[in-house]
Design an enzyme around this catalytic site. Structure first.
Site, PDB file in Angstrom:
ATOM      1  N   GLY A  10      43.419  27.423 -13.545  1.00 24.58           N
ATOM      2  CA  GLY A  10      42.093  27.865 -13.980  1.00 24.58           C
ATOM      3  C   GLY A  10      42.030  29.379 -13.918  1.00 24.58           C
ATOM      4  N   SER A  11      41.308  29.978 -14.857  1.00 23.62           N
ATOM      5  CA  SER A  11      41.245  31.437 -14.903  1.00 23.62           C
ATOM      6  C   SER A  11      39.915  31.907 -15.485  1.00 23.62           C
ATOM      7  CB  SER A  11      42.395  31.981 -15.749  1.00 23.62           C
ATOM      8  OG  SER A  11      42.403  31.304 -16.992  1.00 23.62           O
ATOM      9  N   GLY A  12      38.853  31.185 -15.104  1.00 22.95           N
ATOM     10  CA  GLY A  12      37.504  31.635 -15.482  1.00 22.95           C
ATOM     11  C   GLY A  12      37.064  32.720 -14.514  1.00 22.95           C
ATOM     12  N   ASN A  13      35.758  32.845 -14.342  1.00 22.99           N
ATOM     13  CA  ASN A  13      35.179  33.889 -13.508  1.00 22.99           C
ATOM     14  C   ASN A  13      35.634  33.744 -12.050  1.00 22.99           C
ATOM     15  OD1 ASN A  13      31.961  34.621 -12.244  1.00 22.99           O
ATOM     16  ND2 ASN A  13      33.182  36.126 -13.336  1.00 22.99           N
ATOM     17  N   PHE A  41      43.712  28.678 -19.898  1.00 21.72           N
ATOM     18  CA  PHE A  41      43.379  27.869 -21.072  1.00 21.72           C
ATOM     19  C   PHE A  41      43.338  28.869 -22.234  1.00 21.72           C
ATOM     20  CE2 PHE A  41      40.090  26.156 -23.946  1.00 21.72           C
ATOM     21  CZ  PHE A  41      40.653  24.925 -24.232  1.00 21.72           C
ATOM     22  N   LYS A 206      24.127  21.720  -4.783  1.00 16.06           N
ATOM     23  CA  LYS A 206      23.261  22.908  -4.791  1.00 16.06           C
ATOM     24  C   LYS A 206      23.057  23.431  -6.215  1.00 16.06           C
ATOM     25  CE  LYS A 206      26.581  25.920  -5.629  1.00 16.06           C
ATOM     26  NZ  LYS A 206      26.646  26.869  -6.732  1.00 16.06           N
ATOM     27  N   ARG A 270      24.441  31.502 -12.019  1.00 16.61           N
ATOM     28  CA  ARG A 270      24.316  31.291 -13.461  1.00 16.61           C
ATOM     29  C   ARG A 270      23.380  30.130 -13.782  1.00 16.61           C
ATOM     30  NH1 ARG A 270      30.729  30.839 -14.087  1.00 16.61           N
ATOM     31  NH2 ARG A 270      30.238  29.397 -12.407  1.00 16.61           N
TER      32      ARG A 270
HETATM   33  P1  NAD Z   1      33.905  29.706 -15.844  1.00 13.21           P
HETATM   34  O1  NAD Z   1      32.524  29.212 -15.748  1.00 13.21           O
HETATM   35  O2  NAD Z   1      34.112  31.152 -15.986  1.00 13.21           O
HETATM   36  O3  NAD Z   1      34.507  28.777 -17.007  1.00 13.21           O
HETATM   37  C1  NAD Z   1      35.196  29.112 -18.057  1.00 13.21           C
HETATM   38  C2  NAD Z   1      36.622  28.623 -17.925  1.00 13.21           C
HETATM   39  O4  NAD Z   1      36.789  27.336 -18.530  1.00 13.21           O
HETATM   40  C3  NAD Z   1      37.544  29.576 -18.661  1.00 13.21           C
HETATM   41  O5  NAD Z   1      38.701  29.829 -17.922  1.00 13.21           O
HETATM   42  C4  NAD Z   1      37.866  28.796 -19.928  1.00 13.21           C
HETATM   43  O6  NAD Z   1      39.109  29.160 -20.461  1.00 13.21           O
HETATM   44  C5  NAD Z   1      37.920  27.390 -19.383  1.00 13.21           C
HETATM   45  N1  NAD Z   1      37.842  26.355 -20.407  1.00 13.21           N
HETATM   46  C6  NAD Z   1      37.046  26.304 -21.497  1.00 13.21           C
HETATM   47  N2  NAD Z   1      37.303  25.188 -22.203  1.00 13.21           N
HETATM   48  C7  NAD Z   1      38.276  24.524 -21.529  1.00 13.21           C
HETATM   49  C8  NAD Z   1      38.962  23.300 -21.753  1.00 13.21           C
HETATM   50  N3  NAD Z   1      38.689  22.523 -22.795  1.00 13.21           N
HETATM   51  N4  NAD Z   1      39.894  22.923 -20.855  1.00 13.21           N
HETATM   52  C9  NAD Z   1      40.169  23.680 -19.776  1.00 13.21           C
HETATM   53  N5  NAD Z   1      39.559  24.840 -19.516  1.00 13.21           N
HETATM   54  C10 NAD Z   1      38.625  25.265 -20.388  1.00 13.21           C
HETATM   55  O7  NAD Z   1      34.823  29.183 -14.616  1.00 13.21           O
HETATM   56  P2  NAD Z   1      34.716  29.517 -13.070  1.00 13.21           P
HETATM   57  O8  NAD Z   1      33.577  30.440 -12.784  1.00 13.21           O
HETATM   58  O9  NAD Z   1      36.079  29.918 -12.632  1.00 13.21           O
HETATM   59  O10 NAD Z   1      34.308  28.110 -12.438  1.00 13.21           O
HETATM   60  C11 NAD Z   1      35.228  27.115 -12.067  1.00 13.21           C
HETATM   61  C12 NAD Z   1      34.640  26.295 -10.944  1.00 13.21           C
HETATM   62  O11 NAD Z   1      34.363  27.159  -9.827  1.00 13.21           O
HETATM   63  C13 NAD Z   1      33.302  25.616 -11.270  1.00 13.21           C
HETATM   64  O12 NAD Z   1      33.283  24.321 -10.712  1.00 13.21           O
HETATM   65  C14 NAD Z   1      32.278  26.487 -10.585  1.00 13.21           C
HETATM   66  O13 NAD Z   1      31.125  25.759 -10.188  1.00 13.21           O
HETATM   67  C15 NAD Z   1      33.037  26.968  -9.372  1.00 13.21           C
HETATM   68  N6  NAD Z   1      32.542  28.224  -8.796  1.00 13.21           N
HETATM   69  C16 NAD Z   1      32.182  29.288  -9.564  1.00 13.21           C
HETATM   70  C17 NAD Z   1      31.727  30.448  -8.970  1.00 13.21           C
HETATM   71  C18 NAD Z   1      31.319  31.664  -9.754  1.00 13.21           C
HETATM   72  O14 NAD Z   1      30.616  32.528  -9.214  1.00 13.21           O
HETATM   73  N7  NAD Z   1      31.739  31.809 -10.992  1.00 13.21           N
HETATM   74  C19 NAD Z   1      31.661  30.531  -7.567  1.00 13.21           C
HETATM   75  C20 NAD Z   1      32.056  29.447  -6.811  1.00 13.21           C
HETATM   76  C21 NAD Z   1      32.479  28.284  -7.439  1.00 13.21           C
HETATM   77  P1  13P Z   2      26.611  29.381 -10.453  1.00 12.52           P
HETATM   78  O1  13P Z   2      27.633  28.495 -11.116  1.00 12.52           O
HETATM   79  O2  13P Z   2      25.217  28.889 -10.587  1.00 12.52           O
HETATM   80  O3  13P Z   2      26.768  30.820 -10.866  1.00 12.52           O
HETATM   81  O4  13P Z   2      26.930  29.343  -8.892  1.00 12.52           O
HETATM   82  C1  13P Z   2      28.001  30.069  -8.401  1.00 12.52           C
HETATM   83  C2  13P Z   2      28.390  29.591  -7.056  1.00 12.52           C
HETATM   84  O5  13P Z   2      28.810  28.468  -6.894  1.00 12.52           O
HETATM   85  C3  13P Z   2      28.194  30.534  -5.921  1.00 12.52           C
HETATM   86  O6  13P Z   2      28.752  30.044  -4.731  1.00 12.52           O
END
Ligand code: NAD
Ligand code: 13P
Length: 352
Positions: A10-13, A41, A206, A270
Protein backbone atom coordinates in the site's frame (compact mmCIF):
# COMPACT_ATOMS: atom_id res chain seq x y z
CA UNK A 1 20.14 -14.66 12.97
CA UNK A 2 18.84 -13.72 9.53
CA UNK A 3 17.91 -10.09 8.98
CA UNK A 4 14.22 -9.34 8.45
CA UNK A 5 13.01 -7.88 5.18
CA UNK A 6 10.05 -5.54 5.22
CA UNK A 7 7.49 -4.86 2.49
CA UNK A 8 4.73 -2.30 2.80
CA UNK A 9 1.66 -3.32 0.80
CA UNK A 10 0.00 0.00 0.00
CA UNK A 11 1.24 3.49 -0.78
CA UNK A 12 -1.59 5.91 -0.11
CA UNK A 13 -1.40 8.75 2.39
CA UNK A 14 -0.82 6.59 5.50
CA UNK A 15 0.95 3.84 3.57
CA UNK A 16 3.61 6.31 2.42
CA UNK A 17 4.10 7.71 5.93
CA UNK A 18 4.34 4.16 7.32
CA UNK A 19 7.06 3.39 4.76
CA UNK A 20 8.95 6.53 5.81
CA UNK A 21 8.75 5.64 9.53
CA UNK A 22 9.84 2.06 8.90
CA UNK A 23 12.65 3.08 6.57
CA UNK A 24 14.19 5.30 9.24
CA UNK A 25 14.25 2.32 11.63
CA UNK A 26 15.53 -0.33 9.22
CA UNK A 27 18.60 1.92 8.77
CA UNK A 28 19.02 2.18 12.55
CA UNK A 29 18.67 -1.48 13.54
CA UNK A 30 20.90 -4.32 12.37
CA UNK A 31 18.09 -6.84 12.66
CA UNK A 32 16.43 -5.41 9.53
CA UNK A 33 17.58 -5.12 5.93
CA UNK A 34 17.91 -1.46 5.03
CA UNK A 35 15.68 -1.62 1.97
CA UNK A 36 11.92 -1.26 2.40
CA UNK A 37 9.83 -2.29 -0.60
CA UNK A 38 6.54 -0.46 -1.06
CA UNK A 39 3.91 -1.89 -3.37
CA UNK A 40 2.30 0.81 -5.49
CA UNK A 41 -1.11 0.37 -7.11
CA UNK A 42 0.16 1.75 -10.40
CA UNK A 43 -1.39 4.76 -12.02
CA UNK A 44 -0.43 7.24 -14.71
CA UNK A 45 -0.05 10.82 -13.53
CA UNK A 46 -1.34 13.80 -15.55
CA UNK A 47 2.28 14.29 -16.71
CA UNK A 48 2.05 10.88 -18.42
CA UNK A 49 4.59 9.33 -16.04
CA UNK A 50 4.00 6.25 -13.90
CA UNK A 51 3.57 6.97 -10.20
CA UNK A 52 6.04 4.26 -9.11
CA UNK A 53 8.73 5.67 -11.42
CA UNK A 54 8.24 9.18 -10.09
CA UNK A 55 8.44 7.91 -6.49
CA UNK A 56 11.73 6.15 -7.25
CA UNK A 57 13.15 9.14 -9.08
CA UNK A 58 12.13 11.84 -6.58
CA UNK A 59 11.86 9.77 -3.38
CA UNK A 60 8.44 11.36 -2.90
CA UNK A 61 4.90 10.07 -3.32
CA UNK A 62 3.91 13.12 -5.32
CA UNK A 63 0.25 12.14 -5.45
CA UNK A 64 -0.57 10.85 -1.95
CA UNK A 65 2.10 12.52 0.21
CA UNK A 66 3.59 15.44 -1.73
CA UNK A 67 6.52 17.36 -0.27
CA UNK A 68 7.83 14.56 1.98
CA UNK A 69 11.00 12.55 1.30
CA UNK A 70 10.38 8.90 2.08
CA UNK A 71 14.02 7.90 2.63
CA UNK A 72 16.36 6.65 -0.07
CA UNK A 73 15.94 3.07 1.11
CA UNK A 74 12.24 3.02 0.17
CA UNK A 75 11.79 1.32 -3.21
CA UNK A 76 8.44 1.63 -4.97
CA UNK A 77 7.42 -1.55 -6.79
CA UNK A 78 4.29 -1.80 -8.95
CA UNK A 79 4.52 -5.61 -9.17
CA UNK A 80 2.68 -7.04 -6.14
CA UNK A 81 4.15 -10.53 -6.29
CA UNK A 82 7.65 -9.22 -6.79
CA UNK A 83 7.27 -6.72 -3.97
CA UNK A 84 6.40 -9.36 -1.35
CA UNK A 85 8.56 -12.24 -2.59
CA UNK A 86 11.55 -11.85 -0.27
CA UNK A 87 9.83 -10.24 2.71
CA UNK A 88 9.20 -11.92 6.03
CA UNK A 89 7.53 -8.82 7.53
CA UNK A 90 4.46 -7.69 5.58
CA UNK A 91 2.80 -4.39 6.47
CA UNK A 92 -0.70 -4.10 4.99
CA UNK A 93 -2.01 -0.56 4.59
CA UNK A 94 -4.54 -0.09 1.79
CA UNK A 95 -8.15 1.10 1.93
CA UNK A 96 -10.00 -1.89 3.40
CA UNK A 97 -12.21 -2.59 0.40
CA UNK A 98 -9.22 -3.72 -1.69
CA UNK A 99 -7.73 -6.18 0.79
CA UNK A 100 -9.64 -9.33 -0.04
CA UNK A 101 -8.61 -9.12 -3.69
CA UNK A 102 -5.01 -8.35 -2.76
CA UNK A 103 -4.81 -11.29 -0.32
CA UNK A 104 -6.20 -13.67 -2.92
CA UNK A 105 -3.51 -12.57 -5.37
CA UNK A 106 -0.86 -13.28 -2.74
CA UNK A 107 -1.81 -16.89 -2.00
CA UNK A 108 1.26 -19.07 -2.55
CA UNK A 109 3.41 -16.00 -3.33
CA UNK A 110 4.72 -15.09 0.12
CA UNK A 111 7.48 -16.59 2.26
CA UNK A 112 6.46 -19.49 4.50
CA UNK A 113 7.86 -17.69 7.56
CA UNK A 114 6.13 -14.35 6.81
CA UNK A 115 4.44 -12.37 9.59
CA UNK A 116 1.91 -9.61 8.96
CA UNK A 117 0.59 -6.45 10.54
CA UNK A 118 -2.47 -4.53 9.38
CA UNK A 119 -2.68 -0.74 9.67
CA UNK A 120 -6.09 -0.84 7.99
CA UNK A 121 -9.23 0.58 9.57
CA UNK A 122 -12.26 -1.33 8.31
CA UNK A 123 -13.95 -4.71 8.10
CA UNK A 124 -15.74 -7.01 5.67
CA UNK A 125 -19.23 -8.38 6.15
CA UNK A 126 -19.73 -11.86 4.69
CA UNK A 127 -22.70 -14.18 4.70
CA UNK A 128 -21.21 -15.95 7.73
CA UNK A 129 -20.91 -12.63 9.56
CA UNK A 130 -18.40 -9.82 10.03
CA UNK A 131 -14.72 -10.44 9.39
CA UNK A 132 -11.95 -8.14 10.60
CA UNK A 133 -9.23 -7.35 8.04
CA UNK A 134 -6.50 -8.94 10.18
CA UNK A 135 -8.57 -12.15 10.24
CA UNK A 136 -9.05 -11.97 6.48
CA UNK A 137 -5.25 -11.70 6.05
CA UNK A 138 -4.60 -14.53 8.53
CA UNK A 139 -7.18 -16.83 7.02
CA UNK A 140 -6.45 -16.29 3.33
CA UNK A 141 -2.67 -16.31 3.71
CA UNK A 142 -2.34 -18.66 6.68
CA UNK A 143 -0.08 -16.28 8.62
CA UNK A 144 -0.10 -14.49 11.96
CA UNK A 145 -1.41 -10.91 11.75
CA UNK A 146 -1.06 -8.17 14.37
CA UNK A 147 -2.67 -4.74 14.01
CA UNK A 148 -1.49 -1.16 14.53
CA UNK A 149 -3.98 1.67 15.07
CA UNK A 150 -3.82 4.99 16.86
CA UNK A 151 -4.45 8.71 16.76
CA UNK A 152 -2.47 8.98 13.57
CA UNK A 153 -3.45 11.59 11.02
CA UNK A 154 -0.84 10.70 8.43
CA UNK A 155 0.09 14.23 7.33
CA UNK A 156 1.01 15.20 10.90
CA UNK A 157 3.26 12.17 11.38
CA UNK A 158 4.85 12.87 8.01
CA UNK A 159 6.27 16.10 9.43
CA UNK A 160 7.35 14.27 12.58
CA UNK A 161 4.89 15.78 15.05
CA UNK A 162 4.60 13.59 18.14
CA UNK A 163 1.92 10.92 18.31
CA UNK A 164 1.23 7.53 19.89
CA UNK A 165 -0.02 4.25 18.46
CA UNK A 166 -1.15 0.86 19.70
CA UNK A 167 -0.10 -2.56 18.42
CA UNK A 168 -2.66 -5.29 19.10
CA UNK A 169 -1.43 -8.88 19.26
CA UNK A 170 -3.04 -12.25 19.84
CA UNK A 171 -0.73 -14.35 22.00
CA UNK A 172 2.89 -13.99 20.94
CA UNK A 173 4.32 -10.96 22.73
CA UNK A 174 7.74 -11.38 21.08
CA UNK A 175 6.23 -10.87 17.65
CA UNK A 176 4.43 -7.77 18.91
CA UNK A 177 7.71 -6.42 20.28
CA UNK A 178 9.35 -6.86 16.90
CA UNK A 179 6.60 -4.78 15.29
CA UNK A 180 6.98 -2.14 18.02
CA UNK A 181 10.73 -2.00 17.25
CA UNK A 182 10.00 -1.57 13.55
CA UNK A 183 7.61 1.38 14.05
CA UNK A 184 8.66 3.13 17.25
CA UNK A 185 10.56 6.42 16.83
CA UNK A 186 11.06 9.39 19.19
CA UNK A 187 8.03 11.07 17.59
CA UNK A 188 5.93 7.91 17.13
CA UNK A 189 5.53 6.14 20.44
CA UNK A 190 4.14 2.64 20.10
CA UNK A 191 2.91 0.33 22.83
CA UNK A 192 1.45 -3.17 22.60
CA UNK A 193 -1.71 -4.68 24.08
CA UNK A 194 -2.95 -8.26 23.90
CA UNK A 195 -6.26 -7.47 22.22
CA UNK A 196 -6.18 -7.62 18.40
CA UNK A 197 -9.93 -7.34 17.99
CA UNK A 198 -10.26 -4.45 20.45
CA UNK A 199 -7.55 -2.40 18.75
CA UNK A 200 -8.85 -3.11 15.26
CA UNK A 201 -12.50 -2.44 16.13
CA UNK A 202 -11.59 0.88 17.75
CA UNK A 203 -9.80 1.98 14.56
CA UNK A 204 -12.64 0.75 12.39
CA UNK A 205 -15.64 2.08 14.30
CA UNK A 206 -14.32 5.55 15.09
CA UNK A 207 -14.64 6.34 11.37
CA UNK A 208 -18.43 6.02 11.73
CA UNK A 209 -18.44 8.38 14.71
CA UNK A 210 -16.25 10.80 12.72
CA UNK A 211 -18.99 11.02 10.07
CA UNK A 212 -21.49 11.92 12.77
CA UNK A 213 -19.05 14.56 14.08
CA UNK A 214 -18.73 15.95 10.55
CA UNK A 215 -22.52 16.17 10.20
CA UNK A 216 -22.85 18.24 13.38
CA UNK A 217 -19.98 20.47 12.21
CA UNK A 218 -21.77 20.95 8.89
CA UNK A 219 -24.92 21.87 10.79
CA UNK A 220 -22.94 24.38 12.91
CA UNK A 221 -24.04 22.70 16.12
CA UNK A 222 -20.97 23.66 18.13
CA UNK A 223 -18.56 21.91 20.44
CA UNK A 224 -20.92 20.57 23.09
CA UNK A 225 -23.00 18.69 20.55
CA UNK A 226 -19.85 17.32 18.97
CA UNK A 227 -18.57 16.18 22.37
CA UNK A 228 -21.91 14.46 22.95
CA UNK A 229 -21.52 12.68 19.62
CA UNK A 230 -18.06 11.50 20.65
CA UNK A 231 -19.26 10.26 24.04
CA UNK A 232 -22.24 8.39 22.63
CA UNK A 233 -20.13 7.14 19.75
CA UNK A 234 -17.51 5.77 22.13
CA UNK A 235 -20.23 4.00 24.07
CA UNK A 236 -21.56 2.39 20.88
CA UNK A 237 -17.99 1.48 19.82
CA UNK A 238 -17.49 -0.37 23.09
CA UNK A 239 -20.89 -2.11 23.01
CA UNK A 240 -20.48 -3.17 19.37
CA UNK A 241 -16.93 -4.45 19.94
CA UNK A 242 -18.00 -6.56 22.89
CA UNK A 243 -21.00 -7.85 20.98
CA UNK A 244 -18.70 -9.24 18.28
CA UNK A 245 -15.86 -10.24 20.60
CA UNK A 246 -16.69 -10.49 24.31
CA UNK A 247 -12.93 -10.82 24.96
CA UNK A 248 -12.34 -7.15 24.02
CA UNK A 249 -10.81 -5.35 27.01
CA UNK A 250 -12.15 -2.12 28.53
CA UNK A 251 -8.62 -0.72 28.86
CA UNK A 252 -8.11 -0.85 25.10
CA UNK A 253 -10.53 2.08 24.74
CA UNK A 254 -8.13 4.22 26.80
CA UNK A 255 -5.14 3.46 24.55
CA UNK A 256 -4.16 5.60 21.57
CA UNK A 257 -6.27 3.35 19.31
CA UNK A 258 -9.36 4.17 21.38
CA UNK A 259 -10.37 7.53 22.71
CA UNK A 260 -7.33 9.34 21.26
CA UNK A 261 -7.97 8.18 17.70
CA UNK A 262 -11.66 8.98 18.12
CA UNK A 263 -10.83 12.56 19.13
CA UNK A 264 -8.25 13.26 16.42
CA UNK A 265 -10.42 11.81 13.67
CA UNK A 266 -13.47 13.79 14.82
CA UNK A 267 -11.33 16.95 14.80
CA UNK A 268 -9.12 16.58 11.76
CA UNK A 269 -9.85 13.47 9.69
CA UNK A 270 -11.03 12.99 6.13
CA UNK A 271 -14.29 11.34 7.20
CA UNK A 272 -15.14 14.40 9.29
CA UNK A 273 -14.24 16.76 6.47
CA UNK A 274 -16.40 15.06 3.83
CA UNK A 275 -19.33 14.59 6.24
CA UNK A 276 -19.19 18.31 7.05
CA UNK A 277 -19.47 19.10 3.31
CA UNK A 278 -22.24 16.51 2.91
CA UNK A 279 -24.34 18.17 5.64
CA UNK A 280 -23.63 21.70 4.32
CA UNK A 281 -25.00 20.55 0.96
CA UNK A 282 -28.11 19.16 2.71
CA UNK A 283 -27.20 15.63 1.61
CA UNK A 284 -27.70 16.58 -2.04
CA UNK A 285 -24.20 15.64 -3.18
CA UNK A 286 -23.18 12.03 -2.70
CA UNK A 287 -20.19 10.90 -0.69
CA UNK A 288 -18.66 9.37 -3.84
CA UNK A 289 -18.77 12.78 -5.50
CA UNK A 290 -17.41 14.60 -2.44
CA UNK A 291 -14.65 12.02 -1.94
CA UNK A 292 -13.48 12.34 -5.54
CA UNK A 293 -13.54 16.14 -5.39
CA UNK A 294 -12.13 16.72 -1.91
CA UNK A 295 -9.65 13.86 -1.46
CA UNK A 296 -8.04 13.54 -4.91
CA UNK A 297 -7.68 9.78 -4.93
CA UNK A 298 -7.58 9.17 -1.19
CA UNK A 299 -10.38 6.99 0.12
CA UNK A 300 -12.98 7.35 2.86
CA UNK A 301 -13.46 4.30 5.07
CA UNK A 302 -16.36 5.45 7.23
CA UNK A 303 -19.20 5.33 4.71
CA UNK A 304 -18.69 1.67 3.82
CA UNK A 305 -17.97 0.81 7.46
CA UNK A 306 -21.27 2.41 8.50
CA UNK A 307 -23.04 0.17 5.96
CA UNK A 308 -21.18 -2.90 7.19
CA UNK A 309 -22.01 -2.13 10.83
CA UNK A 310 -25.65 -1.55 9.85
CA UNK A 311 -25.82 -4.95 8.14
CA UNK A 312 -24.47 -6.69 11.22
CA UNK A 313 -26.90 -4.88 13.53
CA UNK A 314 -29.91 -5.36 11.30
CA UNK A 315 -29.12 -9.06 10.88
CA UNK A 316 -29.05 -9.40 14.67
CA UNK A 317 -32.13 -7.23 15.25
CA UNK A 318 -30.13 -4.72 17.31
CA UNK A 319 -30.45 -1.48 15.34
CA UNK A 320 -32.42 0.32 18.05
CA UNK A 321 -29.63 -0.23 20.57
CA UNK A 322 -27.17 1.61 18.29
CA UNK A 323 -29.00 4.78 17.23
CA UNK A 324 -25.86 6.71 16.33
CA UNK A 325 -24.34 4.00 14.14
CA UNK A 326 -27.71 3.27 12.47
CA UNK A 327 -28.50 6.92 11.85
CA UNK A 328 -25.11 7.59 10.27
CA UNK A 329 -25.75 4.88 7.68
CA UNK A 330 -29.29 6.10 7.03
CA UNK A 331 -27.98 9.62 6.44
CA UNK A 332 -25.14 8.43 4.19
CA UNK A 333 -27.57 6.38 2.11
CA UNK A 334 -29.99 9.30 1.73
CA UNK A 335 -32.85 7.83 3.78
CA UNK A 336 -32.58 10.50 6.48
CA UNK A 337 -31.54 14.15 6.36
CA UNK A 338 -28.22 15.11 8.01
CA UNK A 339 -30.16 16.89 10.78
CA UNK A 340 -31.45 13.47 11.92
CA UNK A 341 -28.10 12.94 13.62
CA UNK A 342 -29.12 15.38 16.36
CA UNK A 343 -32.64 14.01 16.91
CA UNK A 344 -31.42 10.43 17.08
CA UNK A 345 -28.52 11.33 19.26
CA UNK A 346 -30.87 13.01 21.73
CA UNK A 347 -32.81 9.77 21.84
CA UNK A 348 -29.59 7.84 22.26
CA UNK A 349 -28.40 10.02 25.13
CA UNK A 350 -31.44 8.80 27.08
CA UNK A 351 -30.67 5.11 26.55
CA UNK A 352 -29.55 3.40 29.74
P1 NAD B 1 -5.54 6.53 0.82
O1 NAD B 1 -6.83 6.92 1.39
O2 NAD B 1 -4.56 7.58 0.55
O3 NAD B 1 -5.99 5.62 -0.42
C1 NAD B 1 -5.58 5.65 -1.66
C2 NAD B 1 -4.77 4.41 -1.97
O4 NAD B 1 -5.59 3.38 -2.53
C3 NAD B 1 -3.73 4.75 -3.02
O5 NAD B 1 -2.50 4.16 -2.71
C4 NAD B 1 -4.32 4.14 -4.28
O6 NAD B 1 -3.34 3.79 -5.21
C5 NAD B 1 -4.97 2.90 -3.71
N1 NAD B 1 -5.95 2.28 -4.59
C6 NAD B 1 -6.89 2.87 -5.36
N2 NAD B 1 -7.57 1.94 -6.05
C7 NAD B 1 -7.05 0.74 -5.70
C8 NAD B 1 -7.34 -0.60 -6.07
N3 NAD B 1 -8.31 -0.90 -6.92
N4 NAD B 1 -6.61 -1.58 -5.51
C9 NAD B 1 -5.64 -1.31 -4.62
N5 NAD B 1 -5.32 -0.07 -4.24
C10 NAD B 1 -6.01 0.95 -4.77
O7 NAD B 1 -4.81 5.38 1.71
P2 NAD B 1 -4.24 5.47 3.19
O8 NAD B 1 -4.45 6.82 3.78
O9 NAD B 1 -2.85 4.92 3.13
O10 NAD B 1 -5.20 4.48 3.99
C11 NAD B 1 -5.01 3.09 4.09
C12 NAD B 1 -5.61 2.60 5.39
O11 NAD B 1 -4.97 3.28 6.48
C13 NAD B 1 -7.11 2.89 5.55
O12 NAD B 1 -7.74 1.78 6.15
C14 NAD B 1 -7.15 4.07 6.49
O13 NAD B 1 -8.33 4.10 7.28
C15 NAD B 1 -5.94 3.83 7.36
N6 NAD B 1 -5.39 5.03 8.00
C16 NAD B 1 -5.24 6.20 7.33
C17 NAD B 1 -4.71 7.30 7.98
C18 NAD B 1 -4.51 8.63 7.31
O14 NAD B 1 -4.36 9.65 8.01
N7 NAD B 1 -4.47 8.70 6.00
C19 NAD B 1 -4.30 7.19 9.32
C20 NAD B 1 -4.44 5.97 9.96
C21 NAD B 1 -5.00 4.90 9.29
P1 13P C 1 -9.59 9.66 8.31
O1 13P C 1 -9.56 8.46 7.40
O2 13P C 1 -10.97 10.10 8.67
O3 13P C 1 -8.73 10.78 7.80
O4 13P C 1 -8.92 9.20 9.68
C1 13P C 1 -7.55 9.08 9.76
C2 13P C 1 -7.15 8.26 10.93
O5 13P C 1 -7.46 7.09 11.00
C3 13P C 1 -6.40 8.95 12.01
O6 13P C 1 -5.93 8.04 12.98
Amino acid sequence: PQKSRVTVVGSGNWGSVAAKLIASNTLNFNSFHDEVRMWVFEETLPSGEKLSEVINRTNENVKYLPGIKLGKNVVADPDLEHAVRDANMLVFVTPHQFMEGICKRLVGKIRKDAQAISLIKGMEVKREGPCMISTLISEILGINCCVLCGANIANEIAVEKFSEATVGYRENKEIAEKWVRLFNTPYFMVSAVQDVEGVELCGTLKNVVALAAGFVDGLDMGNNTKAAIMRIGLREMKAFSKLLFPSVKDNTFFESCGVADLITTCLGGRNRKCADAFARNGGKRSFDELEAEMLQGQKLQGVSTAKEVYEVLSHRGLLQLFPLFSTVHEICSGRLAPSAIVEYTEHSARLP
